[in-house]
Each structure stands twice: as C-alpha cells, then as structure tokens.
Design a protein around this motif. Structure first.
Motif, PDB file in Angstrom:
ATOM      1  N   ALA A 214     -17.809  -8.988   2.872  1.00 41.13           N
ATOM      2  CA  ALA A 214     -17.427  -7.619   3.194  1.00 41.13           C
ATOM      3  C   ALA A 214     -18.655  -6.865   3.688  1.00 41.13           C
ATOM      4  N   THR A 215     -18.446  -5.920   4.579  1.00 45.54           N
ATOM      5  CA  THR A 215     -19.563  -5.098   5.051  1.00 45.54           C
ATOM      6  C   THR A 215     -19.926  -4.068   3.988  1.00 45.54           C
ATOM      7  N   LEU A 216     -21.144  -3.557   4.063  1.00 47.14           N
ATOM      8  CA  LEU A 216     -21.565  -2.519   3.121  1.00 47.14           C
ATOM      9  C   LEU A 216     -20.716  -1.270   3.310  1.00 47.14           C
ATOM     10  N   LYS A 217     -20.330  -1.007   4.553  1.00 49.62           N
ATOM     11  CA  LYS A 217     -19.491   0.163   4.833  1.00 49.62           C
ATOM     12  C   LYS A 217     -18.162   0.072   4.078  1.00 49.62           C
ATOM     13  N   THR A 218     -17.551  -1.109   4.081  1.00 50.65           N
ATOM     14  CA  THR A 218     -16.298  -1.302   3.350  1.00 50.65           C
ATOM     15  C   THR A 218     -16.496  -1.049   1.864  1.00 50.65           C
ATOM     16  N   CYS A 219     -17.575  -1.593   1.315  1.00 54.11           N
ATOM     17  CA  CYS A 219     -17.855  -1.414  -0.116  1.00 54.11           C
ATOM     18  C   CYS A 219     -18.058   0.055  -0.462  1.00 54.11           C
ATOM     19  N   MET A 220     -18.751   0.792   0.402  1.00 47.60           N
ATOM     20  CA  MET A 220     -18.996   2.216   0.136  1.00 47.60           C
ATOM     21  C   MET A 220     -17.697   3.014   0.251  1.00 47.60           C
ATOM     22  N   TYR A 221     -16.854   2.683   1.233  1.00 44.46           N
ATOM     23  CA  TYR A 221     -15.554   3.347   1.337  1.00 44.46           C
ATOM     24  C   TYR A 221     -14.746   3.133   0.053  1.00 44.46           C
ATOM     25  N   GLY A 222     -14.752   1.891  -0.426  1.00 46.59           N
ATOM     26  CA  GLY A 222     -14.008   1.588  -1.642  1.00 46.59           C
ATOM     27  C   GLY A 222     -14.526   2.372  -2.834  1.00 46.59           C
ATOM     28  N   LEU A 223     -15.844   2.444  -2.982  1.00 46.37           N
ATOM     29  CA  LEU A 223     -16.441   3.174  -4.101  1.00 46.37           C
ATOM     30  C   LEU A 223     -16.153   4.666  -4.012  1.00 46.37           C
ATOM     31  N   PHE A 224     -16.230   5.232  -2.805  1.00 50.42           N
ATOM     32  CA  PHE A 224     -16.026   6.677  -2.669  1.00 50.42           C
ATOM     33  C   PHE A 224     -14.552   7.057  -2.818  1.00 50.42           C
ATOM     34  N   TYR A 225     -13.653   6.205  -2.330  1.00 51.34           N
ATOM     35  CA  TYR A 225     -12.228   6.449  -2.578  1.00 51.34           C
ATOM     36  C   TYR A 225     -11.948   6.387  -4.078  1.00 51.34           C
ATOM     37  N   SER A 226     -12.538   5.402  -4.730  1.00 51.93           N
ATOM     38  CA  SER A 226     -12.361   5.239  -6.174  1.00 51.93           C
ATOM     39  C   SER A 226     -12.873   6.466  -6.922  1.00 51.93           C
ATOM     40  N   LEU A 227     -14.059   6.934  -6.538  1.00 54.07           N
ATOM     41  CA  LEU A 227     -14.646   8.112  -7.184  1.00 54.07           C
ATOM     42  C   LEU A 227     -13.753   9.336  -7.013  1.00 54.07           C
ATOM     43  N   LEU A 228     -13.255   9.534  -5.797  1.00 54.08           N
ATOM     44  CA  LEU A 228     -12.402  10.680  -5.524  1.00 54.08           C
ATOM     45  C   LEU A 228     -11.120  10.632  -6.348  1.00 54.08           C
ATOM     46  N   LEU A 229     -10.459   9.476  -6.361  1.00 53.70           N
ATOM     47  CA  LEU A 229      -9.203   9.351  -7.095  1.00 53.70           C
ATOM     48  C   LEU A 229      -9.407   9.518  -8.599  1.00 53.70           C
ATOM     49  N   ASN A 230     -10.530   8.997  -9.110  1.00 47.43           N
ATOM     50  CA  ASN A 230     -10.801   9.135 -10.549  1.00 47.43           C
ATOM     51  C   ASN A 230     -11.053  10.581 -10.954  1.00 47.43           C
TER      52      ASN A 230
ATOM     53  N   ALA B 276     -15.200   9.729   3.359  1.00 48.86           N
ATOM     54  CA  ALA B 276     -14.545   8.421   3.433  1.00 48.86           C
ATOM     55  C   ALA B 276     -13.119   8.550   3.963  1.00 48.86           C
ATOM     56  N   LEU B 277     -12.431   9.597   3.510  1.00 44.34           N
ATOM     57  CA  LEU B 277     -11.048   9.822   3.946  1.00 44.34           C
ATOM     58  C   LEU B 277     -10.990  10.133   5.438  1.00 44.34           C
ATOM     59  N   ALA B 278     -11.970  10.901   5.928  1.00 45.21           N
ATOM     60  CA  ALA B 278     -12.006  11.249   7.354  1.00 45.21           C
ATOM     61  C   ALA B 278     -12.403  10.047   8.204  1.00 45.21           C
ATOM     62  N   ALA B 279     -13.353   9.251   7.701  1.00 42.82           N
ATOM     63  CA  ALA B 279     -13.842   8.105   8.468  1.00 42.82           C
ATOM     64  C   ALA B 279     -12.856   6.939   8.462  1.00 42.82           C
ATOM     65  N   TYR B 280     -12.162   6.772   7.348  1.00 40.72           N
ATOM     66  CA  TYR B 280     -11.187   5.676   7.231  1.00 40.72           C
ATOM     67  C   TYR B 280      -9.947   6.209   6.516  1.00 40.72           C
ATOM     68  N   PRO B 281      -9.075   6.925   7.245  1.00 39.64           N
ATOM     69  CA  PRO B 281      -7.894   7.546   6.625  1.00 39.64           C
ATOM     70  C   PRO B 281      -6.934   6.501   6.061  1.00 39.64           C
ATOM     71  N   VAL B 282      -6.464   6.770   4.867  1.00 43.47           N
ATOM     72  CA  VAL B 282      -5.459   5.911   4.229  1.00 43.47           C
ATOM     73  C   VAL B 282      -4.259   6.782   3.885  1.00 43.47           C
ATOM     74  N   PRO B 283      -3.067   6.414   4.347  1.00 42.38           N
ATOM     75  CA  PRO B 283      -1.881   7.223   4.040  1.00 42.38           C
ATOM     76  C   PRO B 283      -1.676   7.397   2.535  1.00 42.38           C
ATOM     77  N   ILE B 284      -1.151   8.559   2.166  1.00 41.71           N
ATOM     78  CA  ILE B 284      -0.937   8.867   0.757  1.00 41.71           C
ATOM     79  C   ILE B 284      -0.024   7.829   0.099  1.00 41.71           C
ATOM     80  N   HIS B 285       1.015   7.418   0.823  1.00 40.36           N
ATOM     81  CA  HIS B 285       1.958   6.457   0.229  1.00 40.36           C
ATOM     82  C   HIS B 285       1.277   5.123  -0.085  1.00 40.36           C
ATOM     83  N   LEU B 286       0.283   4.766   0.738  1.00 40.02           N
ATOM     84  CA  LEU B 286      -0.422   3.510   0.500  1.00 40.02           C
ATOM     85  C   LEU B 286      -1.361   3.629  -0.697  1.00 40.02           C
ATOM     86  N   LEU B 287      -2.007   4.801  -0.835  1.00 36.59           N
ATOM     87  CA  LEU B 287      -2.852   5.040  -2.007  1.00 36.59           C
ATOM     88  C   LEU B 287      -2.020   4.978  -3.283  1.00 36.59           C
TER      89      LEU B 287
END
Length: 306
Positions: A70-86, A284-295
């Motif tokens: 995985a790219t570092l960018k993917t890992c950072m997106y995952g961590l920041f999405y996780s942080l936001l949701l938590n 992260a949401l702006a750079a790699y938008p994920v639909p709410i239903h998918l989240l």
C-alpha cells in the motif's frame, strides 16, 4: 457481561467528569489559557506538528507491515478517516473504515491481509500503551500503592491468557501473517515507529500543561497520555468526551498537577485533538471522498466489502 461492565465504568467516568466540572471549571481561567496558547504560535505549531508526526509514524509502520503493498498516502487516508470517525461516533468504529479505505484503494490486498494489519497494529498499540502505563506506575514517583501495581500486572496477565484461549483460532490465524510481516528489521522498525508515535503524541498534553505554567516533565506526559488513551476502551461517547477528560484529570493529579489546572489542561488537550481530527479528516475526505453509505457499510460490516 463484558458490555455491561464497560457501560458501568463509562458511566462512572462520565459522572466523575461532571463532578469535576462542578468543582474545577473556571471559564475565565480556561479562556485565558486558550488565548495564551493561541497567541504562542511556536508552542502551538510544535504541538500540532508532533501530533501529526505521531500519525505519520503510524502510517509508515502500517506500510511496512503491509510489505509496501500500500502507498503511504493510502495509509494516511485510512488513519485520518479513522481518527475523524472515532471523534464523531460513540464507538471506535474508525478501524473498520481503515480496512475499507485500504481495500478500496489497494484492491490487490486481500480482506484477510487488510483486517489482519489493522488488528495486529492495534494490539501492538494497546500493548505499548499498557506497558508505558505500568512502567510509569513502577518507576515514576507517583502517589500509588505498590500493591496496586502488582494487582494490575496480575490482572493484565490473567486477562491476556483468558482472551487468548477464548479466541485461540482467531489469534492463531493472524499470528501466521504477523510472523511473516514483522520478522527481522521490519519488526524492529514497526515497534520503534509505534513506540515513537505514542511518545510524540504525549507532546500535546506536555505543551498544554507547560503553557499553563505548571511544573511537568515529559516522561510524566508520556505516562499521562498512555493512561488516558488506554482508558478509552471505555468510550461510549463521540471521541470519548467526558471519559477522556476524567481519566486525564486523574492521571495529571497523580503526576502532581492541581485539580483546576489538570481539568483545564484535559479539556484544552482534548479540544486540540478534536480540531486536529476535523482538519485532517476533512482534508482526507476532500482528497479521497467516500460516500456516506459506504462509510456506514464499512463501520457496520467491519470493512468486509468495498
């Protein structure tokens, strides 16, 4: 039984926070400290860059664990999405979004690999946090009875054995992948990066307390941070609001910080982490938008589909 115990402890912590608020909240004093920190651009920058660096270290550790798949960018997106949701949800569902983000951006990584990486690194986080917390009780000059340390160590060891045997099949399955991922220098690098990340995160509480004028050592800050974050296993409110502050006030008090100062520092520290989570999560949401239903699907189905 487990959920009932968690709810009881959580309610006790939330109740303790409201009691602390009644005793220690001084709005004028808190606003003065917030203004003081906001005007101290150097301190604020160092606090935020240290907190960001903590997540960068975790992202690199995650990438190494995945053997560079995985790219570092993917890992950072995952961590920041996780942080936001938590920080938005009453339960720690962000890790399931980490799995979903990883699978969506890196389809060559299997479900098992993605889920295993998140589980193992979370277990490593937990082990390091509890290790630092226990080390603090053992070596820092804290007003804690020595027998408490012995009982906590015994309880931790006993709980680990029970959990392992109860979920033996689950652990054995993930251990096979884990052995391959953390062998040799990779394992040392992952351990070092994860440990460094929690040390860097401690800079947040250290900077806030020092800005408030209290005498406080960085080693104490590491211990307070480890106790506070480990205590979030009892989270039942978004971002652990109330329980986070209650645990931190107790820890700061044990480290010698006066009640009102400890309360103010805990609220400001958690506030800074909220602001940070919204900023990086929004990016992260702006750079790699994920639909709410998918989240919602990821958090409900533990990221099993993308």
């Amino acid at each position: 039984m487990k959920n009932s115990f968690k709810k009881i402890i959580s309610i006790l912590l939330i109740t303790a926070f409201f009691v602390m608020t009644a005793y220690y909240l001084d709005v004028g004093s808190m606003m003065d400290e917030i203004r003081s920190l906001a005007s101290n651009s150097v301190a604020l920058f160092l606090i935020l860059i240290s907190y960001f660096s903590a997540f960068l270290a975790r992202g690199i550790a995650w990438q190494i664990y995945l053997k560079g798949k995985a790219t570092l960018k993917t890992c950072m997106y995952g961590l920041f999405y996780s942080l936001l949701l938590n920080h938005l949800l009453p339960v720690k569902a962000g890790d399931f979004a980490r799995v979903g983000i990883l699978k969506a951006r890196e389809p060559h990584i299997t479900v098992h690999e993605a889920f295993n990486s998140v589980v193992v690194l979370r277990l490593l986080d937990t082990a390091i946090l509890f290790g630092m917390a226990m080390a603090g009780l053992a070596f820092l000059e804290l007003p804690v009875n020595g027998m408490l340390f012995v009982w906590l160590m015994a309880a931790g060891a006993g709980l680990s054995v029970v959990v392992y045997f109860k979920f033996r099949v689950f652990f054995n399955k993930h251990i096979i992948i884990m052995k391959s991922a953390i062998s040799g220098w990779k394992g040392m690098a992952i351990l070092a990066l994860t440990l460094a990340s929690w040390i860097m995160e401690a800079a947040v509480i250290y900077g806030v307390v020092m800005n408030g004028g209290s005498s406080f050592g960085f080693i104490q800050a590491i211990w307070v941070n480890s106790i506070t974050v480990a205590g979030q296993i009892f989270q039942i409110t978004p971002g652990g609001i109330a329980s986070y502050e209650a645990v931190m006030v107790f820890a700061l008090g044990a480290a010698g910080i006066a009640g009102e100062k400890a309360y103010t520092a805990a609220v400001i520290t958690h506030g800074l982490k909220y602001v940070f989570s919204f900023i990086v999560g929004g990016i992260a949401l702006a750079a790699y938008p994920v639909p709410i239903h998918l989240l919602k699907k990821w958090t409900k189905e533990r990221g099993n589909e993308s």
